[in-house]
Scaffold this motif. Structure first.
Motif, short mmCIF file in Angstrom:
data_model
loop_
_atom_site.label_atom_id
_atom_site.label_comp_id
_atom_site.label_asym_id
_atom_site.label_seq_id
_atom_site.Cartn_x
_atom_site.Cartn_y
_atom_site.Cartn_z
N ARG A 33 -2.06 -3.13 -8.92
CA ARG A 33 -2.90 -3.49 -7.77
C ARG A 33 -2.31 -3.04 -6.44
O ARG A 33 -2.33 -3.77 -5.45
CB ARG A 33 -3.18 -4.98 -7.77
CG ARG A 33 -3.98 -5.40 -8.96
CD ARG A 33 -4.38 -6.81 -8.90
NE ARG A 33 -5.23 -7.11 -10.03
CZ ARG A 33 -5.35 -8.27 -10.58
NH1 ARG A 33 -4.69 -9.29 -10.08
NH2 ARG A 33 -6.13 -8.45 -11.62
N ARG A 81 0.87 -1.17 0.00
CA ARG A 81 0.00 0.00 0.00
C ARG A 81 0.90 1.22 0.00
O ARG A 81 1.99 1.18 0.57
CB ARG A 81 -0.89 0.07 1.24
CG ARG A 81 -1.90 -1.02 1.37
CD ARG A 81 -2.81 -0.76 2.57
NE ARG A 81 -3.83 0.20 2.22
CZ ARG A 81 -5.00 -0.12 1.68
NH1 ARG A 81 -5.27 -1.36 1.41
NH2 ARG A 81 -5.89 0.81 1.42
N ARG A 103 -2.50 1.53 -9.77
CA ARG A 103 -3.72 0.76 -9.88
C ARG A 103 -3.51 -0.46 -10.78
O ARG A 103 -4.00 -1.55 -10.48
CB ARG A 103 -4.86 1.61 -10.42
CG ARG A 103 -6.17 0.87 -10.46
CD ARG A 103 -7.31 1.73 -10.88
NE ARG A 103 -6.82 3.02 -11.33
CZ ARG A 103 -7.48 3.84 -12.12
NH1 ARG A 103 -8.66 3.53 -12.52
NH2 ARG A 103 -6.97 4.99 -12.48
N ASP A 154 -3.46 5.42 -0.44
CA ASP A 154 -4.22 6.16 0.56
C ASP A 154 -3.59 7.55 0.66
O ASP A 154 -2.39 7.70 0.43
CB ASP A 154 -4.16 5.46 1.92
CG ASP A 154 -4.72 4.05 1.85
OD1 ASP A 154 -5.86 3.90 1.37
OD2 ASP A 154 -4.01 3.10 2.24
N PRO A 195 -2.94 -0.12 -3.83
CA PRO A 195 -3.81 1.01 -3.47
C PRO A 195 -3.02 2.18 -2.91
O PRO A 195 -1.97 2.01 -2.29
CB PRO A 195 -4.74 0.42 -2.42
CG PRO A 195 -4.06 -0.78 -1.90
CD PRO A 195 -3.12 -1.27 -2.95
#
Length: 177
Positions: free
Chosen positions: A135, A110, A132, A139, A137
């Motif tokens: 895969r 992440r 993206r 934040d 993400p």
């Protein structure tokens, strides 16, 4: 039998529950020192409160360029307010691309983007599309602040062509807050 096995293209898949969080921290001059310190405390507290000690943390600092402050092998959070390179601009896209490059192969990843969102170079949305596609993400921990008396150059209009020595008309649009 060996030919059949070779044509089947066997592969070995390893699963892991490990997580690597890569903090992409804006260290440009536009970031107020107090806001950066608050963000550092927030990330440090979140790191201390994590449920799984085997999860990893990395830090990439961003200004005009990006650099790795801590690889994803670290268990402590280094300060991310400083940057060794030039700090007059902000290239968030380069920071995200560098974060993607240091993702460990044996962990899910992440990205935590810590920024005021004032990007001056490149395009962060294109880098977000790349994340993206991989895969990973993203934040966002937005840094909000207010500067009284700030003046922003919103637009500068100039003719597309001018000869050397020619007087031209420029239009400047400023906004003060």
């Amino acid at each position: 039998l060996l030919l059949t096995a070779a044509l089947a293209e066997p592969s070995l898949v390893r699963r892991s529950d490990d997580l690597a969080v890569i903090v992409v921290a804006d260290a440009s001059r536009s970031m107020p020192r107090r806001a950066v310190e608050e963000a550092e405390r927030f990330v440090a507290a979140a790191s201390e409160a994590r449920e799984r000690p085997e999860d990893r943390l990395a830090v990439v600092t961003v200004a005009e360029g990006a650099e790795v402050a801590a690889l994803p092998e670290s268990s402590t959070v280094p300060g991310f307010g400083g940057h060794a390179g030039r700090d007059a601009g902000t290239n968030l896209a380069e920071g995200i691309r560098l974060a993607l490059a240091i993702v460990p192969q044996d962990a899910a990843a992440r990205i935590l983007l810590v920024s005021d969102g004032n990007e001056t170079e490149d395009r962060v949305l294109e880098a977000a599309d790349l994340a993206r596609a991989n895969r990973v993400p993203i934040d966002v921990l937005p840094i909000r602040y207010r500067r009284d008396g700030e003046i922003v150059l919103e637009e500068l209009r100039a003719p597309t062509r001018a000869r050397v020595g020619q007087t031209v008309e420029l239009r400047v649009v400023l906004r003060s807050g």
